[in-house]
Design a protein around this motif. Structure first.
Motif, mmCIF file in Angstrom:
data_model
loop_
_atom_site.group_PDB
_atom_site.id
_atom_site.type_symbol
_atom_site.label_atom_id
_atom_site.label_comp_id
_atom_site.label_asym_id
_atom_site.label_seq_id
_atom_site.Cartn_x
_atom_site.Cartn_y
_atom_site.Cartn_z
ATOM 1 N N ILE A 1 -13.669 13.276 -1.360
ATOM 2 C CA ILE A 1 -11.946 12.392 -0.695
ATOM 3 C C ILE A 1 -12.520 11.498 0.668
ATOM 4 C CG2 ILE A 1 -10.287 12.566 -0.152
ATOM 5 C CD1 ILE A 1 -9.427 14.637 -2.152
ATOM 6 N N SER A 2 -12.852 11.028 1.068
ATOM 7 C CA SER A 2 -12.740 9.623 1.837
ATOM 8 C C SER A 2 -11.647 8.580 2.162
ATOM 9 C CB SER A 2 -14.129 9.234 2.303
ATOM 10 O OG SER A 2 -14.468 8.035 0.886
ATOM 11 N N PHE A 3 -11.537 8.672 3.506
ATOM 12 C CA PHE A 3 -10.678 6.875 3.218
ATOM 13 C C PHE A 3 -11.947 6.267 3.156
ATOM 14 C CE2 PHE A 3 -7.949 9.504 5.556
ATOM 15 C CZ PHE A 3 -6.872 9.366 5.735
ATOM 16 N N ARG A 4 -12.470 6.370 2.758
ATOM 17 C CA ARG A 4 -12.981 4.669 3.142
ATOM 18 C C ARG A 4 -13.786 4.471 1.735
ATOM 19 N NH1 ARG A 4 -18.423 4.868 0.157
ATOM 20 N NH2 ARG A 4 -19.026 6.802 0.777
ATOM 21 N N LYS A 5 -13.655 5.785 0.458
ATOM 22 C CA LYS A 5 -13.586 5.561 -0.986
ATOM 23 C C LYS A 5 -12.062 5.404 -1.475
ATOM 24 C CE LYS A 5 -15.270 8.736 -3.901
ATOM 25 N NZ LYS A 5 -16.420 9.413 -4.295
ATOM 26 N N LEU B 1 0.841 -1.058 -0.505
ATOM 27 C CA LEU B 1 0.131 0.163 -0.083
ATOM 28 C C LEU B 1 0.896 1.368 -0.138
ATOM 29 C CD1 LEU B 1 -2.919 1.054 -0.065
ATOM 30 C CD2 LEU B 1 -2.994 0.522 2.493
ATOM 31 N N ASP B 2 0.780 2.045 -1.563
ATOM 32 C CA ASP B 2 2.037 3.351 -1.504
ATOM 33 C C ASP B 2 1.195 4.147 -1.345
ATOM 34 O OD1 ASP B 2 3.839 4.869 -1.999
ATOM 35 O OD2 ASP B 2 4.169 4.144 -4.175
ATOM 36 N N PRO B 3 2.102 5.404 -0.242
ATOM 37 C CA PRO B 3 1.774 6.615 0.165
ATOM 38 C C PRO B 3 0.776 7.724 -0.787
ATOM 39 C CG PRO B 3 2.840 5.794 1.358
ATOM 40 C CD PRO B 3 3.297 4.934 0.809
ATOM 41 N N ARG C 1 -1.728 4.091 8.357
ATOM 42 C CA ARG C 1 -0.889 3.490 9.503
ATOM 43 C C ARG C 1 -0.286 4.595 8.243
ATOM 44 N NH1 ARG C 1 -2.696 -2.072 6.916
ATOM 45 N NH2 ARG C 1 -3.259 -2.866 8.630
ATOM 46 N N HIS C 2 -0.690 5.406 7.770
ATOM 47 C CA HIS C 2 0.523 6.520 5.776
ATOM 48 C C HIS C 2 -0.470 7.682 6.914
ATOM 49 C CE1 HIS C 2 1.789 3.004 4.305
ATOM 50 N NE2 HIS C 2 0.782 2.362 3.820
ATOM 51 N N PHE C 3 -1.288 7.915 6.931
ATOM 52 C CA PHE C 3 -2.262 9.246 7.195
ATOM 53 C C PHE C 3 -3.093 9.064 8.045
ATOM 54 C CE2 PHE C 3 -2.097 8.810 2.746
ATOM 55 C CZ PHE C 3 -1.055 9.350 2.284
#
Length: 217
Positions: free
Chosen positions: A28-32, A7-9, A46-48
């Motif tokens: 923009i949402s973490f879910r999408k 999982l590349d930021p 883990r990244h944001f």
């Protein structure tokens, strides 16, 4: 399922940029994002650490895309014009995110390099360091606003809906009395939407640099 290692930021930022370009920052949402990368939303944390952290990463990407011109023997104002044009060009690629960049200019390394160069040119032009800081800050604010208020960008994305919107605005100005508002009715098309996006930005940057020259004079 994409593993933590895969999982590349940077790819998450790429996807977020695409969402924002198409639908705006609110899209923009973490879910999408998680669904797009076939992971759970928790994997993104883990990244944001939160959405603000992601927004900062988006702003940093835009600033990192500024191609700073090399110093030349040209007058300070011409070099400043080139620097500000490079900044605007980077923002134009993702205009719906331009507002995010201002608080990151003095945080992200590319932003610091850009700010230092701008201050150097302003001091060379005759400003004190403190005045250069104020002029520089307001100049960058003005250019961010230039991008966010681009009349073409502000219209809806759908070509048919955009054309319908422009027709409605044109009809509104067309209904005005040319005797009472001769210049507004004559310039109706240009007032509604600039005939050339390139010209829109050329004039905007020229005005900022001309204003800076006027202040120092």
């Amino acid at each position: 399922m994409i593993t933590k290692e895969r999982l590349d930021p940077d790819k998450i930022v790429d996807t977020a940029l695409a969402f924002a370009d198409a639908e705006g920052l609110a899209a923009i949402s973490f879910r999408k994002l998680a669904a797009q990368h076939d992971v759970t939303p928790m994997a993104l944390y883990r990244h944001f650490k939160d959405k603000d952290d992601l927004h900062a990463a988006l702003a940093d990407r835009l600033i990192a895309n500024v191609v700073l011109p090399e110093p030349t023997d040209e007058p300070w104002d011409r070099q400043l014009h080139a620097l500000l044009t490079a900044f605007v060009n980077a923002l134009r690629a993702h205009p719906r995110l331009a507002d995010l960049t201002l608080p990151r200019i003095l945080v992200a390394e590319p932003g610091l390099a850009m700010a230092e160069r701008a201050l150097e040119l302003l001091v060379k032009g005759g400003f004190s360091v403190d005045d250069a800081a104020e002029v520089g800050r307001q100049s960058f604010c003005s250019l961010i606003a230039l991008v966010t208020t681009d009349p073409i960008v502000r219209e809806v994305n759908d070509p048919e809906a955009r054309e319908a919107s422009i027709r409605r605005k044109r009809a509104g100005l067309g209904a005005l009395s040319p005797e009472r508002y001769p210049l507004i009715t004559a310039a109706a098309d240009s007032l509604i939407c600039s005939s050339s996006q390139e010209r829109y930005y050329e004039v905007g940057i020229d005005l900022v640099v001309a204003g800076i020259r006027g202040v120092v004079a």
